[in-house]
Structures are given as structure tokens and as C-alpha cells.
Enzyme design. Structure first.
Site, PDB file in Angstrom:
ATOM      1  N   SER A 178       0.840  -1.195   0.000  1.00 13.76           N
ATOM      2  CA  SER A 178       0.000   0.000   0.000  1.00 13.76           C
ATOM      3  C   SER A 178       0.872   1.241   0.000  1.00 13.76           C
ATOM      4  O   SER A 178       2.016   1.221   0.492  1.00 13.76           O
ATOM      5  CB  SER A 178      -0.906   0.015   1.233  1.00 13.76           C
ATOM      6  OG  SER A 178      -1.546   1.268   1.372  1.00 13.76           O
ATOM      7  N   TYR A 222      -2.184  -0.352  10.646  1.00 20.06           N
ATOM      8  CA  TYR A 222      -2.232  -0.719   9.232  1.00 20.06           C
ATOM      9  C   TYR A 222      -0.970  -0.278   8.506  1.00 20.06           C
ATOM     10  O   TYR A 222      -0.362  -1.054   7.758  1.00 20.06           O
ATOM     11  CB  TYR A 222      -3.468  -0.076   8.587  1.00 20.06           C
ATOM     12  CG  TYR A 222      -3.648  -0.386   7.122  1.00 20.06           C
ATOM     13  CD1 TYR A 222      -4.136  -1.620   6.718  1.00 20.06           C
ATOM     14  CD2 TYR A 222      -3.339   0.564   6.149  1.00 20.06           C
ATOM     15  CE1 TYR A 222      -4.307  -1.904   5.370  1.00 20.06           C
ATOM     16  CE2 TYR A 222      -3.512   0.295   4.799  1.00 20.06           C
ATOM     17  CZ  TYR A 222      -3.993  -0.939   4.409  1.00 20.06           C
ATOM     18  OH  TYR A 222      -4.163  -1.217   3.066  1.00 20.06           O
TER      19      TYR A 222
END
Length: 731
Positions: free
Chosen positions: A608, A621
């Protein structure tokens, strides 16, 4: 001149004592037989009635029914035809035209577009051009000058076998039961024992114009025949209507199968009796097959990358566990369709050696493959002609492991599966032939002349080049989600086979992918990426389905967006378990298979933008994504010597179709930026340099570029697919 030829053709029919399309088998009992035991009666009166008046449609219907039963013919094997009258577009006259399955088609899926249609008279006129067996190949080009519709499918080599016979409807099939008789030492006498004088026999001859002439002659000399058996090859049957042809075909095959069934074990044990009586159970067989299949695949891929198929079908086990395995396997197959798919002989493994430690088994397999290649090369040298094509792949297609089953390896999954089906048919043939006589394989030179036929070579040269990922298997975790499924579809479009591994939506995903890309294209398996045992089982299923794995895409994930104070230990654990531990465990298990194959490979990790950018309310995250990103670098450094490339794709904010944007994650990100959930797509698009919304397909394209050969010398790299986020620039 055309009228002269038409009259000449009609005169030929009259002199032969049969009309162009007249009754040929009216003396046969054509009453409906609905109690077949060895073939499937599939005719539906209502469906056939709806096609009444359209002879071509009924011929297609009959063909599809015959092709639906693998006991009647193999995939793409055999051919069917109908002769009708059509209006000649040039003269306006009514002329006889034959519709017949075109080259390379399959009667089970045949449509009008897959048929060739030819002037019957012109096919007969080719007799004046035929120069003998040495000039068979030139006749195929002349078939094109007999086409009624120049845009129809290409005629096959079997065209004259249908066109020179007078019957309206003709079926040429390769039923196991009939080939068993055709490949028997006493086949002609067995034929007479079953059918008396209602069937005729033609000794083995390669398909072509001369065989068509021989068929025509035997029918002329034996009025009232219901069919002809071609020695070592197959069956010709016919009828006045599509239904009568269908019934005649079924009845002949049923009678042959019943005769064989009555003789199994009657005078001698099947295949000489059981040699291995205490083989492993089904679960153990599959474990053993999965354990060795990547090694077999690697060895079989010496010429080009192959895909595999495994079966432990009861018919296969009966053969491989028998006393006669070695003797019969060495004789090779008989029907041309069989050995064109399987090579003339399989590789038979020694079960005693295969039970030794893995290192010894690998050495043994390397030796066996090399011996097989040398034997194949010797066969080529013994049999080749001055104009023969160069030797093709010398590796075995079929591998038999007594006690376990059969493996097949070919350029794609469908071809591998079909090769296994064909060898199963060959087993059925050997079983039947041995029950009533002695099995006779095709002579080696005849086999070579079929395998290296210049027409067969020309067909191979006309095939479309393989796609960039043909022969490769991709294992995609999170494969049923928005991004994961898009990745599956992108890889399938380039010819890969795909395993979609996920926790939910498995049936729906598999159905959809197979509908789009074919039934052999994909597999959906359940997986928990935090469970080493679950991962091993998912990969085992992948190996059994396709032979191994080449591309690993770690796409499984979830998202939790919270500020530090609200992030729980459970949040931290699940994110790191799924994203970091999951990527580690899947890669670890997959690399074991990749190393076993010794074919290199690719790992692509979907991380990501958050692995590079310190965004708000994202500590757990973002940390997990950063760990994924650095793990990729570490694996790239370690796996380079194995030719295993490891690269990363960094998406950002793929909202449409992505499961992680459903619910709390989207709400958390909207809260972090002080906007509503509905404003998120526009927010993320505006903050990119390109001002573009990101789609799942964009991520899939990035994965494809890493694995399709475009970046074959790239490893340890990061490809951002974020529309341009300056803070995420790697350098």
C-alpha cells in the site's frame, strides 16, 4: 460442362446400385432402443421435433449428442456429416452438398461455423486428380476447390471418407469398444462373430483420399452394410435420417461393448491379474501425487513450460496395478487420435524406487526422463524421412505410477486433461482387446508417419502463438475480492491458469471465471492465510489441479483505521497476522514448490501507499504495510539465485469493488480527513498528481507487467499505482 459432371455423378451412383441419398439400411431393425447399458441414449424427441425440416441443425444436434459421451469418441476425435441439396449460387441449380465437421473441431461442441461444406460432385471429380498414396497431401489443398461456401471451416483429412460414400448421414467415431476389436489380433473374425456380414473390415491405413476410395469400394461390393470397422482406428456407421444414423451408431457400439463385457475375466484375469493389491487409499494417493507433481512438472518442462493433470480413476488404477502394465504400455497406443495426444508410449515408474527418500526419487526421475528422451530421439532417427519436420519435444506426456495413478503434462491444462482422457481410452482399448484376443499396437513407422505428418506439422504451424502467460499457474490470495479477482482476470486474459484463494465467495468466483475463460482455466480454494496447514492444503489442491505454481500474488488483506489511543491489541494482532504473517507463510510454502520445479517464478506482494506515507490514524495498518514492503526486499535478495523474482505493487484508495472499503475502514478514513464517506472518491482523486480515480483493474495491470516477461530482470522493485502521490515517491 457442369451438367456433364452432374450426369456423370448420377450415372456413377446408378452403376453402384445405390442412389445419391436413398435408403441404405432399411432392412435393419431401427426400432427405438432405450435400454442401452454401455452407451448413453440422449435423443430428445421434443428438441429434435423443433429442428424438423433443418437437416443441418439435426446433424449438429446428433453430433453434439455423440460427442457428449466419451465412451463414443474422444474430445476433438471423430467426425460426422450430412448430405443435402443446396441452391448453387452460380447456376441456380439444386446440387448435392456435404456438411462435415471441419479440421480441428469437436463434435460435442460443434456448431455450423465449425463445419466445412463441399460440393459432393467435385469431391468425386477429384478421383481424376488423385496420383496415389505418395501424393496424398496434395489432395488436402484440392479440397478447398470443392468448397460450397469459401468462408466455411477448413476441411479435414477425413473429408473424402465421408464424401465418397453415398449415405446421407454418416458418423465416424472412435469408441473404446470398437477400437478394442479393431486393435485385436483377431479383430476381423471377432467382427464377424458379432455382426455377421452386416459389417465390413478395412485393414489399418492412414486417413486420406485412398482410404476414402477403399471405403467406397467395400460399400459397393457389400450392399446392405450397416457400418465399416477401420483396423486399429475406428468405426463408420450411417443412416437415412439423423435419428437412424444415431441409433445405428449406438446399437453397433452397444453390441461391441456387451460382447467385451461378457468376456472380461472369462478366460484370463483382466490385465493378467493384480500385481499391487495393497495400494494406498485415495487420500494418501493424492498426497503422494501432490508431493511429486512439481518435480515431474519441472522435468517435463525442459522444452517448454507445461501444465499437469492427475487422475487416480479406477480404470487407471486397474491398469497400473496389474501384471501386464509393462508389456502393454511398451506396445503403445493404436488409434491415431490417442498417440497424437499422448505420444506412442508412456513413462512407467518403479513403485519400489518411488517409495524411497525424496533425494533418491529425484535422482531416479531425472534418470528416467533422460532415458525416455534418448529413446524418443532414437525412435525419431529410426523413422524419419528426408522431409520430416524436426524432432519435437522428447519429454513424456503420460507418466504412470503404479499404486498412485496417472499424470499428464501438456502446453495447457485442457490439453493435459484431454491427454489423460485419451490414455484412459487407450487403457479401455487394451483391456477389451486382451479380453477377447491379443492387443496389437500401431507399428512404429506408421505411428511416426502420423505424428510427423507434414499436414499435422502445417496444422501446428497455423496455431496462434502462445499468450505471454501460457503454461503458468498463478496463486492469488484474496482472489475473490475486488482487487484480487481483477488480478485473476488480468492473468487469465494472458493465458495463465489461476487459483483464487480466499475465505468467501468461492463458488461464485469459480463459476464466473470458468464461464469467462473455460472450465480448465481456474480453481477457487478456501484459505486462512494465518494457518500454515490451511495454506499447505490450498497449495496442494493447486498442484493437483495444475501441476504446480509459478506466480504468487499476496493480495489477502483487511484494513482498520484508528488513532493510536483507539487502536486495540486485537487490531494490531489481526492486521499483522493477516498482512505480515500471512504474506510470510504463503511465500514460504510456495517457494518450496517453486524450488522443487526449478523453473524460477514470481512473487508479487500487494502492499500500500501507506507503507511509505505516514498518514493520520493509521499506526497499525501502516506499520503492517511497511513490514510487507520490506519483507519483499528481503525475499528478493534471498531468492534471486533461484530465479524467483519478488516485487511489490503499492495501490492507494481503490474504492470501487474493493471489500476493504466496505464499512468501518471507509468511515475511519473519512473521519480522519474530516469528510463524508461519499466524498472519499473525489477526495482521493483530487490529491493525486494525475487527478484520476484508481480502479481494481489498474492494480491488476501492474501485477501483470511484473510477471508477463515485460520486467523479467526486475526484482526487489516497488511499483506505485496511486495516481501520483508525491509523498509516496520511493526516491
Amino acid at each position: 460442362m457442369q451438367e456433364f459432371y452432374r450426369l456423370q455423378f448420377l450415372f456413377f451412383c446408378e452403376q453402384s446400385n445405390y442412389p445419391v441419398f436413398g435408403p441404405q439400411i432399411s432392412s435393419l431393425n431401427m426400432e427405438k432402443t432405450l435400454t442401452f447399458q454401455h452407451v448413453s441414449y440422449l435423443w430428445d424427441e421434443a428438441q429434435a421435433a423443433a429442428l424438423a425440416g433443418d437437416e443441418v441443425a439435426l446433424f449438429i444436434y446428433r453430433s453434439n449428442l455423440l460427442g457428449a459421451d466419451l465412451r463414443l469418441t474422444n474430445y476433438a476425435g471423430g467426425n460426422t456429416s450430412v448430405k443435402i441439396t443446396e441452391t448453387d449460387p452460380v447456376t441456380g441449380e439444386q446440387v448435392p452438398v456435404m456438411w462435415v465437421k471441419g479440421s480441428g473441431g469437436d463434435i460435442g461442441t460443434l456448431t455450423k461455423a465449425g463445419c466445412a461444406n463441399l460440393y459432393v460432385e467435385k469431391l468425386h471429380q477429384l478421383k481424376n486428380r488423385y496420383r496415389g498414396l505418395e501424393h496424398e497431401d496434395e489432395m488436402v489443398e484440392l479440397f478447398n476447390h470443392c468448397l460450397f461456401d469459401p468462408k466455411c471451416a477448413a476441411p479435414s483429412i477425413d473429408t473424402p471418407l465421408h464424401g465418397l460414400l453415398p449415405f446421407k448421414h454418416i458418423d465416424h467415431l472412435h469408441p473404446d469398444a470398437l477400437i478394442a476389436i479393431a486393435a485385436s489380433q483377431d479383430g476381423e473374425q471377432i467382427m464377424r462373430d458379432i455382426w455377421g456380414d452386416s459389417m465390413a473390415w478395412l485393414p489399418w491405413q492412414r486417413p486420406g483420399f485412398d482410404l476414402g476410395l477403399q471405403l467406397e469400394k467395400v460399400v459397393q461390393e457389400n450392399p446392405g452394410l450397416r457400418g465399416v470397422i477401420l483396423g486399429g482406428h475406428g468405426l463408420f456407421t450411417w443412416g437415412d435420417t439423423s435419428y437412424e444414423s444415431y441409433m445405428n451408431t449406438l446399437e453397433v457400439i452397444e453390441q461391441a461393448a456387451a460382447y467385451l463385457a461378457s468376456n472380461y475375466g472369462k478366460n484370463k484375469p483382466v490385465f493378467g491379474g493384480v500385481k499391487l493389491s495393497n495400494g494406498p487409499d485415495a487420500a494418501t494417493r493424492k498426497q503422494q501425487a501432490a508431493a511429486i507433481m512439481p518435480t515431474l512438472r519441472g522435468l517435463a518442462s525442459g522444452h517448454r513450460r507445461m501444465l499437469g493433470h492427475f487422475t487416480d480413476d479406477a480404470r487407471v488404477l486397474e491398469f497400473v496395478n496389474s501384471h501386464d502394465l509393462a508389456r502393454l504400455a511398451q506396445k503403445g497406443t493404436s488409434c491415431p487420435d490417442h498417440f497424437l495426444r499422448t505420444k506412442i508410449r508412456p513413462l512407467v515408474l518403479d513403485p519400489a524406487v518411488m517409495s524411497q527418500p525424496l533425494a533418491e526419487v529425484k535422482t531416479y526421475l531425472q534418470e528416467q526422463f533422460e532415458a525416455y528422451r534418448q529413446d524418443y530421439a532414437a525412435y525419431y532417427e529410426r523413422s524419419k524421412h528426408a522431409n520430416s519436420p524436426g524432432m519435437r519435444d522428447a519429454n513424456p506426456v503420460i507418466i504412470l505410477w503404479p499404486g498412485v495413478g496417472m499424470f499428464a503434462f501438456a502446453k495447457d491444462k485442457q490439453t493435459a486433461r484431454v491427454a489423460a482422457e485419451f490414455y484412459t481410452n487407450a487403457i479401455n482399448v487394451m483391456k477389451g482387446a486382451e479380453a477377447v484376443s491379443t492387443y496389437v499396437g500401431l507399428p512404429e513407422q506408421e505411428a511416426f508417419d502420423i505424428e510427423y505428418w507434414l499436414l499435422e506439422e502445417a496444422k501446428l504451424q497455423r496455431m496462434a502463438p502462445p499468450k505471454s502467460l501460457s503454461g503458468k499457474v498463478a496463486f492469488v490470495t484474496g482472489g475473490t475480492g475486488g482487487i484480487g479477482k481483477a488480478i485473476c482476470e488480468a492473468l487469465l486474459q494472458q493465458g495463465a491458469c489461476v487459483v483464487a484463494a480466499d475465505r468467501a465467495d468461492l463458488d461464485e468466483t469459480q463459476t464466473d471465471l470458468r464461464k469467462q475463460f473455460g472450465k480448465d482455466s481456474s480453481l477457487a480454494v478456501g484459505i486462512e492465510v494465518t494457518s500454515a496447514e490451511g495454506i499447505a492444503e490450498a497449495l496442494r489442491q493447486s498442484v493437483l489441479q495444475f501441476g504446480g505454481v509459478d506466480i504468487i500474488v499476496n493480495c489477502a488483506g483487511l484494513s482498520i483505521s484508528k488513532p493510536l489511543a483507539e487502536t486495540t491489541q486485537a487490531d494490531w494482532d489481526i492486521l499483522n497476522d493477516v498482512l505480515v504473517k500471512g504474506q510470510f507463510l504463503v511465500s514460504q510454502a510456495a517457494v518450496e514448490i517453486l524450488r522443487q520445479q526449478a523453473l524460477g517464478g514470481d512473487i508479487v506482494n500487494i502492499a500500500s501507499k501507506n507503507g511509505l506515507v505516514a498518514g493520520p490514524n493509521n499506526v497499525a495498518y501502516g506499520t503492517a504495510k511497511a513490514a510487507q514492503l520490506h519483507m519483499s526486499r528481503l525475499l528478493a535478495a534471498e531468492l534471486g539465485p533461484d530465479k524467483i523474482r519478488v516485487n511489490t505493487v503499492n495501490p492507494d484508495a481503490v474504492l470501487r469493488g474493493s471489500k476493504i472499503w466496505e464499512g468501518a475502514w471507509a468511515q475511519g478514513r473519512a473521519k480522519a480527513y474530516g469528510i463524508s464517506v461519499e466524498e472519499l472518491p473525489q477526495h482521493y482523486a483530487k490529491r493525486t498528481l494525475l487527478g484520476e480515480e484508481l480502479l481494481a483493474e489498474d492494480i491488476a495491470k501492474a501485477v501483470r507487467v511484473f510477471v508477463d516477461g515485460s520486467l523479467s530482470k526486475s526484482t526487489g522493485n516497488v511499483l506505485n499505482v496511486d495516481g501520483g502521490v508525491a509523498m509516496a515517491f520511493v526516491r
